[in-house]
Scaffold this active site. Structure first.
Site, PDB file in Angstrom:
ATOM      1  N   CYS A 186       0.834  -1.104  -0.022  1.00 13.34           N
ATOM      2  CA  CYS A 186       0.147  -0.035   0.102  1.00 13.34           C
ATOM      3  C   CYS A 186       0.966   1.105  -0.019  1.00 13.34           C
ATOM      4  CB  CYS A 186      -0.811  -0.068   1.232  1.00 13.34           C
ATOM      5  SG  CYS A 186      -1.673   1.560   1.642  1.00 13.34           S
ATOM      6  N   CYS A 220      -0.758   4.019  -6.545  1.00  9.21           N
ATOM      7  CA  CYS A 220      -1.572   3.354  -5.348  1.00  9.21           C
ATOM      8  C   CYS A 220      -1.815   1.891  -5.950  1.00  9.21           C
ATOM      9  CB  CYS A 220      -3.129   4.149  -5.283  1.00  9.21           C
ATOM     10  SG  CYS A 220      -4.467   3.275  -4.687  1.00  9.21           S
TER      11      CYS A 220
HETATM   12  N1  DGL Z   1      -3.807   0.420  -2.026  1.00  7.47           N
HETATM   13  C1  DGL Z   1      -3.662   1.740  -1.294  1.00  7.47           C
HETATM   14  C2  DGL Z   1      -2.284   2.472  -1.673  1.00  7.47           C
HETATM   15  O1  DGL Z   1      -1.771   1.643  -2.241  1.00  7.47           O
HETATM   16  C3  DGL Z   1      -4.783   2.937  -0.938  1.00  7.47           C
HETATM   17  C4  DGL Z   1      -6.138   2.756  -1.052  1.00  7.47           C
HETATM   18  C5  DGL Z   1      -6.943   3.482   0.035  1.00  7.47           C
HETATM   19  O2  DGL Z   1      -7.235   4.479   0.129  1.00  7.47           O
HETATM   20  O3  DGL Z   1      -7.021   2.589   0.967  1.00  7.47           O
HETATM   21  O4  DGL Z   1      -2.306   3.643  -1.285  1.00  7.47           O
END
Ligand code: DGL
Length: 262
Positions: free
Chosen positions: A75, A185
């Site tokens: 993430c 993201c």
């Molecule tokens: N998948 C997360 C990232 O890579 C973000 C998603 C969220 O806002 O929870 O930043």
């Protein structure tokens, strides 16, 4: 008795990090993976740093408690906010993912780079340091699209609504003269094909899932932690949210060709 440390633990706020899990599965099929989707707290992207740090510490506590020998923070938001705190708090190595500002700045021909990431990521010192260090001279166009992240979280990666939202994002980048789009993201990895199609062949799209998997292999190699033997490792998926919904979406998103579907 402490759990034996023989797993790679991976977490994200939701399904986005499955893109990294699948890349690790493809590169290191012998490794056993434990994935945690912190869906009870999805999305991380609109939260403040303190909250994200706390959630990341909890996720890492769960994964190390289950026997993670290495934790992948799959993430960008949690990595940008919490990697330092995580490394200081647990005795295992961490691999994180941050927006590919460096490869994006190296790839651009015209000097204009688009970055799709969360609000929280863009505010972090880590992101701003990356820009100061690697994007000197490049024009950065940043875009926050929680609607698209939410679509992926529901397993919706095609159809009219997503297509319209994606087209809008790509048009905003095009209006800024962007020739390189950084997927900052992990949820956007599942939209990479559609983004490439809409942006056209003149635009380079940077996705960091495969490089993160290679970094995991490097760290395990350096520390002598690679799994031995030829067999396929196990794959266990957990969520802090609704298990059936998560598994349904995970099965849908899991890329063809990555060993053992969830
Ligand atoms: N998948 C997360 C990232 O890579 C973000 C998603 C969220 O806002 O929870 O930043």
């Amino acid at each position: 008795m402490a759990a034996q440390r023989d797993l790679i633990g991976i977490f994200d706020s939701g399904v986005g990090g499955l893109s990294i899990a699948a890349a690790i599965r493809t590169l290191l099929p012998q490794e056993s993976l434990l994935y945690l989707a912190d869906q009870a707290h999805f999305p991380y992207g609109g939260r403040d740093e303190e909250e994200v740090r706390e959630l990341a510490l909890h996720a890492a506590e769960f994964l190390t408690g289950e026997g993670a020998k290495l934790v992948v923070v799959a993430c960008n938001t949690a990595s940008s906010v919490a990697l330092g705190a995580l490394r200081a708090s647990f005795p295992v190595p961490f691999v994180g993912v941050v927006p590919g500002v460096k490869p994006g700045s190296a790839a651009t021909q015209g000097g204009s780079v688009g970055v799709l990431a969360t609000e929280a990521t863009f505010h972090t010192r880590v992101f701003n340091d990356l820009v100061a260090q690697f994007a000197e001279g490049a024009q950065l166009c940043t875009l926050v699209r929680p609607d698209l992240v939410a679509c992926v979280e529901r397993g919706t990666v095609e159809g009219d609504a997503v297509e319209a939202d994606l087209r809008d994002a790509v048009e905003q980048f095009a209006a800024a003269g962007v020739d390189t789009i950084v997927l900052g993201c992990t949820h956007y990895s599942f939209l990479a094909t559609a983004i490439r199609r809409l942006a056209g062949p003149a635009v380079t799209v940077i996705d960091t899932a495969a490089p993160v998997a290679r970094q995991v292999r490097r760290v395990l190699e350096e520390r002598g932690l690679l799994a031995e033997g030829e067999g396929l490792g196990s794959l266990r998926l957990c969520t802090t949210g609704d298990r059936d919904t998560f598994l349904r979406v995970a099965r849908k998103l899991w890329p063809e060709g990555a060993p053992t579907a969830p």
